[in-house]
Write an enzyme that holds these catalytic residues in place. Structure first.
Site, PDB file in Angstrom:
ATOM      1  N   GLU A 121       0.582  -1.171  -0.003  1.00 26.15           N
ATOM      2  CA  GLU A 121       0.092   0.035  -0.085  1.00 26.15           C
ATOM      3  C   GLU A 121       0.747   1.304   0.174  1.00 26.15           C
ATOM      4  O   GLU A 121       0.312   1.990  -0.707  1.00 26.15           O
ATOM      5  CB  GLU A 121      -0.916  -0.834   1.757  1.00 26.15           C
ATOM      6  CG  GLU A 121      -1.631   1.422   1.109  1.00 26.15           C
ATOM      7  CD  GLU A 121      -3.000   1.070   0.149  1.00 26.15           C
ATOM      8  OE1 GLU A 121      -3.890   1.826   0.932  1.00 26.15           O
ATOM      9  OE2 GLU A 121      -3.009   0.543  -0.653  1.00 26.15           O
ATOM     10  N   ASP A 122       1.958   1.227   0.930  1.00 20.46           N
ATOM     11  CA  ASP A 122       2.592   2.553   1.106  1.00 20.46           C
ATOM     12  C   ASP A 122       4.044   2.923   0.311  1.00 20.46           C
ATOM     13  O   ASP A 122       4.598   3.760  -0.435  1.00 20.46           O
ATOM     14  CB  ASP A 122       2.610   2.345   2.884  1.00 20.46           C
ATOM     15  CG  ASP A 122       1.486   2.918   3.638  1.00 20.46           C
ATOM     16  OD1 ASP A 122       0.736   3.105   3.198  1.00 20.46           O
ATOM     17  OD2 ASP A 122       1.790   2.205   4.572  1.00 20.46           O
TER      18      ASP A 122
END
Ligand code: MN
Length: 749
Positions: free
Chosen positions: A96-97
């Protein structure tokens, strides 16, 4: 235990942030003694990967970001999760990051770990609005059902627990939403999976961040009262255990500590004061056998005086979720109220494990013995499966089947959750929203893509129904809808419409038949011709005019005969037929002088009163004839259809003239016969050619002859008309491997 200071002392000094990461990873390493050295090495590699991926990112408190995934992994070690789960926990935020791809994870750590991380990333994206209570339940179930592997849920719970523990670092504006979500979604999931410690911790943390001030006050008060009551608790425990021993039943009486949240909830829901909630002391006694619950109750009631009206027998009559116990409140030493719960070990397991409780709710048999035995058996089998299979996904499949044997959860475009039975289709969804939506459905989009109305729904689908005010339910829907609601709504509508349409059709046909008898308009059944109508209805045996019209429309009565009779009755009253009208009507309608029943125009909106023959499947552009079957309404055949030709010779007076309307309102089904070479992907190409030509395939018939080099396949297609069909056939002929494509014609048999 390895600590940061003795592994990497220099780094620790040079970069304080690195040392924080190393220190927390050292804590994790210290908890891995249940893994093999090779597994520990894999975990270490995952840590290095995560550390690199999150390099430079900081938590809100200034710690390196990687301390969060490490803390999540530490929580997972409490549940003794395997190396794959710990690796996924360490990398759960990497996709995600940090722009890490699933493929990259698969290559470096294998597909199982990559799948876990991917599953967690997907859950992360689900947004939830906690304002509606019943949606919380659906959402929980969906969350559980969506995760293909129980480890995903466990890691997710660990993630949430750590985020809740460190919530004070978050901006205050986010506390409410996150806490509510935890309280309504994650805490109950923990409870259901039997993670009662996590369940209580999540509740208390949510309470703390939802109502910081109340939490502070309650927490101080509870500490104080805990101090005050210690002597009393010890005394009661001793007295109770001694008394049971004296009766030959050694037990352990356990003082029950209320969590802050449960105290608060009781005060809030029941409007009680703090002392009213906490001055009730609680004990749980686990007895050997079910009957011992009642023996134990007798022992207790002799020891202390019971409070009248406080006894509850949940053993004989379990709660809906399968919970069983005897509850009683007694007046203990110093006149304090003490709540007692008596239950067997098996009942205790069920009470503490929400997973089993849910299953018992499903079973919900009136016989408590059976439901308890089944519950225990199930729980035992669950533990067995967990121990025997190292494959967590197989384990999870078992739980899922038991938890949600029959539900699928989907969203409306406005993110409202709908629960439907497993196997439910788009049309079930449409009718679940509103019968008006179902009745007018013409198309659907699932997750933004156009899909047929018969498509089965999957968990998490976002479903959008396209409606058209002129659309009507299709009888074919009955063959695939799963819910009783959709089925009965479709039936009801078809019946009502069929009735109306039959009336209309009958009225039109009788009117036409009467014109052939020289009478221009059908007279009213009120006024002058009331008596004539009564005679006619006596002749046909119908209750009223509407019923007669429906009978004509359904083919139970023949319009020309009723018309003739009516004409005779009317002439008896002095209404003479118009010879000119007779000749024009008969000239216009009959090629062969047979009695005309009037011309009927078809546009596809007729519903059940008109059927299109299964043998020849006529489509607009075909020359057609109508046959009034006995009680089955009008059946439309192609003029050259062998079946209809045979019927015409035998039963010509039941035929009437029909024609297509200039504009039809829906596609019609017909059959195309496609001869193709056998080969990989041929069928897919053929299907694609049909779809590209904008026709829907409603049925495929392969026949059962053994596969040869060339195969005949019959496709039932929905097309607009002959022109459209020709277009589809041309597109098929251009498809590689297709040898022949033609319309299927019934043989003369
Ligand atoms: Mn996280």
């Amino acid at each position: 235990m390895i600590t940061a200071s003795n592994t990497e002392p220099t780094t620790a000094q040079a970069h304080p942030a690195d040392s924080a990461a190393a220190a927390s990873f050292a804590t994790l390493l210290g908890k891995l003694d249940y893994l093999t050295p090779a597994d520990v090495e894999s975990v270490r590699q995952a840590y290095r990967f995560a550390d690199e991926a999150h390099l430079g990112q900081l938590r809100k408190n200034g710690d390196p970001y990687v301390t969060h995934p490490i803390a999540v992994a530490v929580q997972c070690t409490e549940w003794k999760l395997d190396a794959q789960a710990l690796m996924a926990a360490l990398m759960h935020d990497a996709m995600e990051d940090c722009g890490v791809t699933k493929q990259e994870l698969t290559e470096r750590f294998g597909a199982p770990v990559a799948d876990l991380v991917d599953g967690l990333t997907k859950l992360e994206k689900l947004e939830f609005d906690t304002r509606e209570q019943n949606q919380a339940e659906s959402f929980r179930k969906m969350l559980l059902a969506m995760a293909k592997d129980v480890r995903v849920i466990l890691i997710k719970l660990a993630d949430r627990t750590h985020n809740m523990r460190t919530m004070s670092d978050m901006p205050r504006s986010k506390w409410g939403r996150i806490s509510n979500e935890t309280l309504e979604i994650y805490a109950p999931i923990a409870h259901r999976l039997g993670l009662n410690f996590t369940y209580r911790e999540l509740q208390d943390l949510s309470f703390r961040f939802l109502h910081p001030w109340r939490y502070e006050v309650l927490s101080k008060a509870l500490n104080k009262s805990r101090h005050r009551r210690r002597d009393l608790m010890t005394r009661v425990q001793l007295e109770v255990e001694n008394e049971f021993s004296r009766h030959g039943m050694p037990v352990r009486a356990m003082g029950r500590e209320k969590t802050l949240f449960s105290v608060y909830r009781k005060m809030d829901n029941k409007h009680l004061s703090f002392s009213q909630v906490t001055d009730i002391y609680g004990f749980r006694i686990i007895v050997p056998e079910m009957t011992d619950c009642y023996t134990g109750l007798g022992i207790l009631h002799q020891l202390y005086k019971p409070v009248p009206g406080k006894f509850r027998d949940y053993v004989a009559i379990p709660k809906v979720n399968g919970y069983q116990s005897l509850h009683t409140t007694l007046i203990g030493p110093f006149g304090t109220n003490i709540e007692f719960q008596l239950r067997t070990h098996a009942m205790d397991v069920v009470a503490e494990s929400g997973v089993a409780a849910h299953w018992l709710y499903k079973a919900s048999e009136p016989n408590s013995d059976t439901s308890q035995r089944l519950g225990t058996q199930w729980l035992q089998s669950l533990l067995d499966i967990q121990q025997e299979t190292h494959d967590a996904s197989e384990f999870w499949d078992h739980i899922k089947i038991d938890l949600f044997p029959d539900a699928v959860y989907v969203f409306t475009p406005k993110s409202k959750i709908m629960a439907l039975p497993r196997g439910a289709t788009v049309m079930d969804f449409a009718y679940a929203i509103h019968s008006g939506v179902g009745n007018r459905a013409v198309a659907a989009r699932i997750n933004g893509e156009q899909r047929p109305l018969r498509t089965e729904l999957n968990n998490g689908d976002v479903v959008e129904i396209v409606t058209d005010d002129k659309a009507e339910p299709n009888p074919a829907w009955l063959s695939f809808v799963k819910t009783g609601r959709a089925r009965s709504k479709i039936r009801h509508h078809l019946k009502t419409v069929a009735q109306e349409k039959s009336n209309e059709l009958g009225e039109r046909m009788l009117n036409q038949a009467l014109r052939s008898e020289g009478i221009a308009t059908l007279p009213s059944d009120e006024g002058t011709y009331k008596a004539t109508w009564e005679k006619l209805l006596r002749f046909t045996g119908n209750k009223n005019r509407i019923e007669l019209m429906a009978d004509i429309g359904m083919g139970k009565r023949i319009a020309s005969m009723v018309g003739k009779k009516l004409a005779v009755l009317l002439s008896e009253t002095g209404l003479k037929p118009d010879p000119l009208l007779i000749s024009t009507e008969r000239y216009a309608s009959g090629h062969d002088g047979s009695a005309s029943q009037g011309l009927v125009t078809l546009d596809g909106s007729e519903g059940l009163s008109v059927q299109y023959a299964k043998c020849c499947k006529p489509i607009p552009g075909d020359r057609i004839v109508g046959y009034l079957g006995r009680g089955e309404g009008l059946v439309v055949h192609a003029e050259e259809c062998p079946t209809s030709k045979r019927l015409q010779m035998r039963d010509s007076e039941r035929f009437l003239e029909v024609e297509w309307a200039d504009e039809t309102v829906r596609p019609f089904e017909t059959t195309a016969l496609v001869t193709m070479n056998n080969g990989k992907g041929v069928l897919a190409r053929v299907a694609a050619a049909i779809t590209t030509a904008e026709a829907d395939i409603t049925h495929v018939d392969m026949g059962d002859e053994p596969a040869q080099t060339a195969t005949d396949i019959r496709f039932t297609l929905a097309v607009r008309d002959r022109v459209h069909l020709a277009h589809v056939l041309r597109s098929l002929k251009r498809t590689p491997s297709v040898l022949k494509a033609q319309r299927y014609k019934p043989s003369k048999a």
